[in-house]
Design an enzyme around this catalytic site. Sequence first.
Site, PDB file in Angstrom:
ATOM      1  N   GLU A  43       0.803  -1.231   0.000  1.00  0.00           N
ATOM      2  CA  GLU A  43       0.000   0.000   0.000  1.00  0.00           C
ATOM      3  C   GLU A  43       0.835   1.280   0.000  1.00  0.00           C
ATOM      4  O   GLU A  43       0.321   2.365   0.263  1.00  0.00           O
ATOM      5  CB  GLU A  43      -0.959   0.035   1.199  1.00  0.00           C
ATOM      6  CG  GLU A  43      -2.043  -1.035   1.175  1.00  0.00           C
ATOM      7  CD  GLU A  43      -3.206  -0.691   0.248  1.00  0.00           C
ATOM      8  OE1 GLU A  43      -3.295   0.464  -0.205  1.00  0.00           O
ATOM      9  OE2 GLU A  43      -4.007  -1.587  -0.053  1.00  0.00           O
ATOM     10  N   THR A  48       0.851   2.218  -8.408  1.00  0.00           N
ATOM     11  CA  THR A  48       0.257   3.472  -8.890  1.00  0.00           C
ATOM     12  C   THR A  48       1.312   4.318  -9.598  1.00  0.00           C
ATOM     13  O   THR A  48       1.061   4.882 -10.669  1.00  0.00           O
ATOM     14  CB  THR A  48      -0.346   4.263  -7.718  1.00  0.00           C
ATOM     15  OG1 THR A  48      -1.289   3.433  -7.036  1.00  0.00           O
ATOM     16  CG2 THR A  48      -1.061   5.512  -8.218  1.00  0.00           C
ATOM     17  N   ARG A 179      -6.637  -0.847  -7.208  1.00  0.00           N
ATOM     18  CA  ARG A 179      -5.577  -1.657  -6.600  1.00  0.00           C
ATOM     19  C   ARG A 179      -5.657  -3.083  -7.103  1.00  0.00           C
ATOM     20  O   ARG A 179      -6.688  -3.739  -6.994  1.00  0.00           O
ATOM     21  CB  ARG A 179      -5.693  -1.643  -5.075  1.00  0.00           C
ATOM     22  CG  ARG A 179      -4.574  -2.421  -4.400  1.00  0.00           C
ATOM     23  CD  ARG A 179      -4.603  -2.249  -2.896  1.00  0.00           C
ATOM     24  NE  ARG A 179      -3.490  -2.983  -2.282  1.00  0.00           N
ATOM     25  CZ  ARG A 179      -3.544  -4.253  -1.916  1.00  0.00           C
ATOM     26  NH1 ARG A 179      -4.665  -4.945  -2.074  1.00  0.00           N
ATOM     27  NH2 ARG A 179      -2.506  -4.853  -1.371  1.00  0.00           N
ATOM     28  N   ASP A 201       9.547  -4.754  -9.781  1.00  0.00           N
ATOM     29  CA  ASP A 201       8.759  -4.714  -8.547  1.00  0.00           C
ATOM     30  C   ASP A 201       8.632  -6.147  -8.030  1.00  0.00           C
ATOM     31  O   ASP A 201       8.050  -7.003  -8.700  1.00  0.00           O
ATOM     32  CB  ASP A 201       7.378  -4.116  -8.834  1.00  0.00           C
ATOM     33  CG  ASP A 201       6.488  -4.031  -7.595  1.00  0.00           C
ATOM     34  OD1 ASP A 201       6.952  -4.404  -6.510  1.00  0.00           O
ATOM     35  OD2 ASP A 201       5.327  -3.586  -7.732  1.00  0.00           O
ATOM     36  N   GLN A 205       6.852 -10.674  -2.629  1.00  0.00           N
ATOM     37  CA  GLN A 205       8.050 -11.483  -2.385  1.00  0.00           C
ATOM     38  C   GLN A 205       9.034 -10.729  -1.492  1.00  0.00           C
ATOM     39  O   GLN A 205      10.045 -11.278  -1.068  1.00  0.00           O
ATOM     40  CB  GLN A 205       8.736 -11.819  -3.725  1.00  0.00           C
ATOM     41  CG  GLN A 205       7.845 -12.529  -4.728  1.00  0.00           C
ATOM     42  CD  GLN A 205       7.309 -13.834  -4.189  1.00  0.00           C
ATOM     43  OE1 GLN A 205       8.040 -14.594  -3.580  1.00  0.00           O
ATOM     44  NE2 GLN A 205       6.035 -14.094  -4.417  1.00  0.00           N
TER      45      GLN A 205
END
Length: 355
Positions: A43, A48, A179, A201, A205
């Site tokens: 988050e 984004t 999301r 990204d 993990q």
Amino acid sequence: MMHCFSAEVRKQKQTNREIEKQLLLDRKNQRRKLKILLVGIEESGKSTIMKQMCITCGTHHSTEEDKRSYIKFVYRNIFMSMHSMICAMDTLKIQYRHRRNEREYAILVQSVDYKTVTTFESQYVEAIKSLWNDPGIKECYDRRREYQLTDSTKYFLENIDRIVAPDYLPTEQDIVRVRIPTTELIEYSFDLENVILQFVDVGRQMSEYRKWIHCFENVTSIMFVAALSDYDKVLGESDTENAMDKSKALFRTIITNTWFTNSSVILFLNKKDLLEEKIMHSHLVDYFPEFDGLKRDAQAAREFILKMYVDLNPDSEKIIYSHFDCAIDGEHTRFVFNAIKDTILQSSLKQYKLN
């Protein structure tokens, strides 16, 4: 027979030339490629930011079909948000103001597995709209720092009439805000003529970083994303652990890791818009007593949070390149992206000279 043999030889030679040409191109591209590891807790806004960068470079959601692929995720975000608030109503012991919401609509919405939602039937539209208008749910929403709730909850619920329309097609802002949980490694590549920026990204993990961290020994840069608004937020998996404390711990782990000794570090402090909104009623000093700035001073709060991260760097010669951002603001993110490109290219040039 000889003619057939010659034709076959020519065909094989042509195939070999094409393979050699492709290998040469691959080697050239590999030399042009700069790898950036994208890191941050859940988050923080990594996805984004990447979506905004894709939009900036013209590599995302270009067709109607691309946009339609996001519809189910928008639906799922709405159901997921309402699930979270219904559960929190019980945990926080908040009462519904309207009995039908508690006895019928909340039960109806919770009966849906939001992870598999692909349609939005009218009975659920009615239930979710009624729940969202309940003062009890609104109180629960205002206390969202006490449980896990996506930042785009209010945005999607306030746009529900547009979203459930038969001809709904997600807007650019819908796509940026939705999301989609990152469960595996994702790569984003941007071809900038002279160089290819490849962002990696690692998603969820990250919790098992010791197993794969050595694979990124030669990354050009680390781009660490932290949410400024996390200062008063508890983690989804914990009722007590502060989200910013976890983010800081991860930041320290990354910047002190020997695998990244020669990698530049870019600290991306995201969600400054949410910080500015939250700081008016949730005081930073209540969560970080060492803060000595004025209450409701967003700039002082930003600078204090930045200093907390920078002070975790034990190497006085290693520069932490920092940026404040609001990832849902495309114009500002484009400005920051250009600054990040310059940082990465300069770092790459420095590494080249050292080698």
